[in-house]
Design a protein around this motif. Structure first.
Motif, mmCIF file in Angstrom:
data_model
loop_
_atom_site.group_PDB
_atom_site.id
_atom_site.type_symbol
_atom_site.label_atom_id
_atom_site.label_comp_id
_atom_site.label_asym_id
_atom_site.label_seq_id
_atom_site.Cartn_x
_atom_site.Cartn_y
_atom_site.Cartn_z
ATOM 1 N N UNK A 147 0.816 -1.220 0.000
ATOM 2 C CA UNK A 147 0.000 0.000 0.000
ATOM 3 C C UNK A 147 0.848 1.268 0.000
ATOM 4 N N UNK A 148 0.238 2.364 -0.508
ATOM 5 C CA UNK A 148 0.883 3.672 -0.538
ATOM 6 C C UNK A 148 -0.051 4.691 0.100
ATOM 7 N N UNK A 160 1.562 0.312 -7.319
ATOM 8 C CA UNK A 160 1.564 -0.462 -6.082
ATOM 9 C C UNK A 160 0.672 -1.684 -6.219
ATOM 10 N N UNK A 161 0.902 -2.647 -5.321
ATOM 11 C CA UNK A 161 0.156 -3.888 -5.387
ATOM 12 C C UNK A 161 -1.154 -3.869 -4.633
ATOM 13 N N UNK A 162 -1.364 -2.862 -3.783
ATOM 14 C CA UNK A 162 -2.579 -2.829 -2.962
ATOM 15 C C UNK A 162 -3.275 -1.469 -3.102
ATOM 16 N N UNK A 175 -1.336 2.897 -11.306
ATOM 17 C CA UNK A 175 -1.498 1.467 -11.562
ATOM 18 C C UNK A 175 -1.446 0.752 -10.218
ATOM 19 N N UNK A 176 -2.580 0.199 -9.757
ATOM 20 C CA UNK A 176 -2.586 -0.453 -8.451
ATOM 21 C C UNK A 176 -3.502 -1.664 -8.464
ATOM 22 N N UNK A 177 -3.292 -2.532 -7.474
ATOM 23 C CA UNK A 177 -4.049 -3.772 -7.418
ATOM 24 C C UNK A 177 -5.390 -3.660 -6.735
ATOM 25 N N UNK A 178 -5.646 -2.550 -6.021
ATOM 26 C CA UNK A 178 -6.889 -2.443 -5.263
ATOM 27 C C UNK A 178 -7.530 -1.075 -5.465
ATOM 28 N N UNK A 192 -6.716 0.136 -12.138
ATOM 29 C CA UNK A 192 -6.769 -0.384 -10.774
ATOM 30 C C UNK A 192 -7.714 -1.574 -10.680
ATOM 31 N N UNK A 193 -7.495 -2.382 -9.645
ATOM 32 C CA UNK A 193 -8.277 -3.592 -9.491
ATOM 33 C C UNK A 193 -9.639 -3.382 -8.881
#
Length: 250
Positions: A147-148, A160-162, A175-178, A192-193
């Motif tokens: 997270x950021x 980031x991944x979250x 660009x993020x995963x959540x 984003x996800x």
């Protein structure tokens, strides 16, 4: 010049595929059309110089590596994870790592997500394998495997991944995963996800898995939502894809 363009074209395509990204996803991050990315990869045109540092951030390499220069540095970056010879160049990027002995842990290892790398004050650019928290603004890119959270403004690409949380305004690709949450305005592509919320939103492309809530106006060339609603003051989009309902605020 043609040879340089061909080298850059091959590397953009190779690095994009290594990151398992589509041309459209890369275009959304950069705020350009996927046709532009296609032309870059076929050497029919070249990216503007302002996109080179962003591409380097996305692909986690140096600008020299994009042009297949300084291959020794590229090789060291990929394989060296010992703290006695750090696997990056001496630059102005603030990096936070978690080490087990002399070995730098990566996001694939469960210990990493328990750590938060905190920066007090302004930063040019921040990268970390763990969570990132900035008590100030970031004047460049920000990358974290988890997270950021940034209290101020961001003027650069965020990856980031979250979850991503920004207190101020953001100019650049996301660009993020959540989820993406921005207290101010977003001016740049989003991939984003899950959901997006912000003040106003202006982008060439938006691709998300959930709903979008905008306090003010929403303006994008292409919007793709898997399943969700868009709630905003005014809505303008040339190409709307997905199972989405647009609700204009009264």
């Amino acid at each position: 010049m043609d040879n340089i363009n061909n080298v850059l074209a091959e590397n953009i395509q190779r690095f994009r595929k290594e990151k398992e990204m589509t041309q459209e996803e890369l275009a959304n991050i950069l705020g350009v059309t996927y046709q532009a990315v296609s032309k870059w990869e076929n050497a029919k045109s070249a990216p503007d110089i302002i996109f080179l540092p962003i591409l380097a951030d996305v692909f986690e390499c140096s600008i020299d590596t994009l042009f297949s220069r300084n291959k020794e540095v590229e090789h060291t970056y990929k394989i060296n994870t010992s703290c006695d010879a750090l696997p990056w160049k001496d630059d102005d990027v603030i990096r936070g790592v978690v080490c087990l002995g002399q070995r730098i842990l990566t996001v694939k290892e469960p210990l990493v997500d328990k750590f938060t790398f905190e920066v007090i004050g302004e930063a040019k650019a921040v990268k970390s394998e763990c969570n990132v928290s900035v008590n100030g603004s970031v004047n460049g890119g920000c990358k974290a495997s988890n997270s950021i959270n940034i209290d101020g403004d961001v003027n650069g690409g965020i990856f980031c991944g979250a979850n991503i949380s920004i207190g101020g305004n953001h100019a650049g690709g996301v660009n993020c995963g959540a989820n993406v949450s921005c207290g101010g305005n977003i001016d740049g592509g989003i991939n984003c996800g899950s959901s997006v919320s912000c003040g106003t939103l202006k982008a060439r492309g938006v691709n998300c898995g959930g709903s979008i809530a905008v306090d003010g106006d929403f303006n994008a060339e292409t919007v793709k939502i898997k399943n969700g609603d868009v709630v905003c003051n005014t809505f303008k989009c040339d190409n709307l894809k997905g199972n989405v309902k647009v609700k204009t605020k009264e």
